[in-house]
Design a protein around this motif. Structure first.
Motif, short mmCIF file in Angstrom:
data_model
loop_
_atom_site.label_atom_id
_atom_site.label_comp_id
_atom_site.label_asym_id
_atom_site.label_seq_id
_atom_site.Cartn_x
_atom_site.Cartn_y
_atom_site.Cartn_z
N GLY A 158 0.83 -1.20 0.00
CA GLY A 158 0.00 0.00 0.00
C GLY A 158 0.86 1.24 0.00
N THR A 159 0.34 2.31 -0.57
CA THR A 159 1.07 3.58 -0.60
C THR A 159 0.11 4.73 -0.38
N ASP A 160 0.58 5.79 0.25
CA ASP A 160 -0.29 6.93 0.53
C ASP A 160 0.56 8.11 0.98
N GLY A 161 -0.09 9.24 1.14
CA GLY A 161 0.54 10.43 1.68
C GLY A 161 -0.25 10.92 2.87
N VAL A 162 -0.02 12.16 3.26
CA VAL A 162 -0.72 12.74 4.40
C VAL A 162 -1.73 13.80 3.95
N GLY A 163 -1.65 14.22 2.70
CA GLY A 163 -2.57 15.22 2.19
C GLY A 163 -2.30 16.60 2.78
N THR A 164 -3.31 17.44 2.74
CA THR A 164 -3.11 18.82 3.16
C THR A 164 -3.16 18.99 4.68
N LYS A 165 -3.18 17.89 5.41
CA LYS A 165 -2.91 17.97 6.84
C LYS A 165 -1.52 18.56 7.06
N ASP A 168 1.01 9.67 11.05
CA ASP A 168 -0.07 9.70 10.05
C ASP A 168 0.37 9.00 8.77
N LEU A 169 1.60 9.28 8.35
CA LEU A 169 2.09 8.72 7.10
C LEU A 169 2.11 7.20 7.15
N VAL A 170 2.68 6.65 8.21
CA VAL A 170 2.73 5.19 8.35
C VAL A 170 1.33 4.61 8.45
N ALA A 171 0.49 5.26 9.24
CA ALA A 171 -0.85 4.75 9.48
C ALA A 171 -1.65 4.58 8.20
N MET A 172 -1.55 5.55 7.30
CA MET A 172 -2.38 5.51 6.10
C MET A 172 -2.08 4.31 5.22
N SER A 173 -0.84 3.84 5.22
CA SER A 173 -0.49 2.66 4.43
C SER A 173 -0.70 1.36 5.18
N VAL A 174 -0.24 1.27 6.44
CA VAL A 174 -0.36 0.00 7.15
C VAL A 174 -1.82 -0.31 7.47
#
Length: 394
Positions: A118-125, A141-147
């Motif tokens: 999985g891959t993701d970012g944090v967005g405008t947070k 937040d960064l780790v959470a969004m992918s795991v």
């Protein structure tokens, strides 16, 4: 470009294989000329001021928005620059080129197991991090969004990689961000295997940076919970969020501007500031969810991010099934009540943009649901599986 690599070794004995939940594309397992079973794709819709994406795409669109008819017309996610419908159109086109898109994670066959990525970012947070100066938790937040995505397949996270980009490298600032990433990996029981630090002059505003992350986990093929056994009457169990997590911040920032309040002002009726409430790090559900899965009875899991309940819960259902959510079955955090009131946002828009206090939804048999609810950890019976499509609220 400068590169930073943080290494860590994983012993084979640490590979704990537990049951799972996200289904692979069965046709691609046996008949495809390539090895990918299921691909995942992130939304590329731009927010107002950031290059980062904030919500996920989905291949199945089953939407029932239950908006309040007596609300004053207010702000929407689209007003704030994020068009969920445009994203779903993009994934429809991508699906023609790469069938199987739509899962929370991508599954790759490896012997008797699947690697799940999985891959993701944090967005405008990130914009709020720049304004508040809170940088040591944004990595969580960064780790959470992918795991949190890959555990919907029941996969045990193995390792994580990060990408940190900025115009001019501020070593002290970067260290704070990476500290949060390390903390997130520790919470996830996975290794921070590597990272890339990109210094790109004139590309970002002074003092700003961008983040993305990538997680890989593993699950036995025989243990993948694919949703195919979900049936009418199964119970929806909600695990509480810490607040907004890492989605919907383009709309949050628009509401903040409309309200006339600053991030240093108190959240109305509460003892914490708006900045503290909004910057609360995303809950990492890895250990809790894998423990629940290991005891059996879990048929599907939905990570509630961009798209809220409305778009994410149906992603784990077979065709012909939908969800009935029980209103008032869990406490909605005060930050969401403030967002809705300050932005005059309709109920349906809130439920399609934010997690509303539930960050993960488990689809469980009645027996498993009773066990989960009696074990002492905070969890809520928030609904049930019904015949039909989409998500309704009552």
């Amino acid at each position: 470009m400068n590169a930073t690599t943080v290494g860590a070794n994983l012993e084979a004995s640490n590979y704990v294989i537990r049951p799972s939940c996200q289904k692979p594309n069965s046709s691609s397992v046996s008949g495809s000329t390539h090895k990918f079973c299921c691909l995942s794709r992130r939304r590329t819709t731009l927010s107002l001021t950031s290059r980062k994406s904030e919500t996920k795409l989905y291949s199945k669109s089953k939407i029932v928005c239950m908006s309040s008819s007596n609300q004053v017309e207010g702000l929407t996610y689209k007003d704030a620059g994020v068009d969920i419908d445009a994203g779903s159109e993009l994934v429809r086109r991508i699906a023609k080129m790469a069938p199987g898109i739509g899962g929370f994670g991508g599954l790759f066959p490896l012997g008797d197991s699947y690697l799940v990525a999985g891959t993701d970012g944090v967005g405008t947070k990130l914009k709020l991090a720049f304004e508040t100066g809170i940088h040591d938790t944004i990595g969580i937040d960064l780790v959470a969004m992918s795991v949190n995505d890959i555990i919907t397949s029941g996969a045990k996270p193995l390792f994580f990689l990060d990408y940190y980009a900025t115009s001019r490298l501020d070593v002290d600032l970067a260290e704070k961000v990476i500290k949060g990433i390390v903390d997130g990996c520790q919470q996830s029981d996975c290794a921070l295997l590597g990272g890339e630090t990109a210094e790109m002059p004139d590309f970002y505003a002074d003092g700003e940076y961008d983040l993305s992350g990538f997680a890989v986990g593993i699950v036995k093929k025989e243990s993948v919970i694919n949703g195919k056994n979900i049936s009418v009457g199964d119970v929806l169990i909600g695990l509480p969020s810490s607040g907004v997590h890492s989605n919907g911040f383009s709309l949050v920032r628009r509401v903040l501007a409309k309200s006339g309040l600053s991030l240093k002002d108190k959240l109305p009726g509460e003892s914490i500031t708006l900045g503290e409430a909004l910057m609360a790090p995303t809950v990492i559900y890895v250990k809790q969810v894998l423990d629940i899965i290991s005891k059996g009875g879990i048929k599907g899991i939905a990570h509630i991010t961009g798209g809220g309940f409305t778009d994410n819960i149906p992603r784990v259902f077979p065709d012909g099934l939908g969800a009935r959510i029980y209103n008032n079955s869990w406490p909605v955090p005060p930050v969401f009540k403030w967002i809705q009131k300050a932005g005059s946002i309709e109920d349906g828009e809130m439920k399609r943009t934010f997690n509303m206090g539930i960050g993960m939804v488990l689809v469980a048999s009645k027996e498993a649901a009773e066990r989960i609810l009696s074990e002492g950890e905070t969890a809520y019976r928030i609904g049930e599986v019904i015949s039909g499509d989409g998500v309704s609220y009552q």
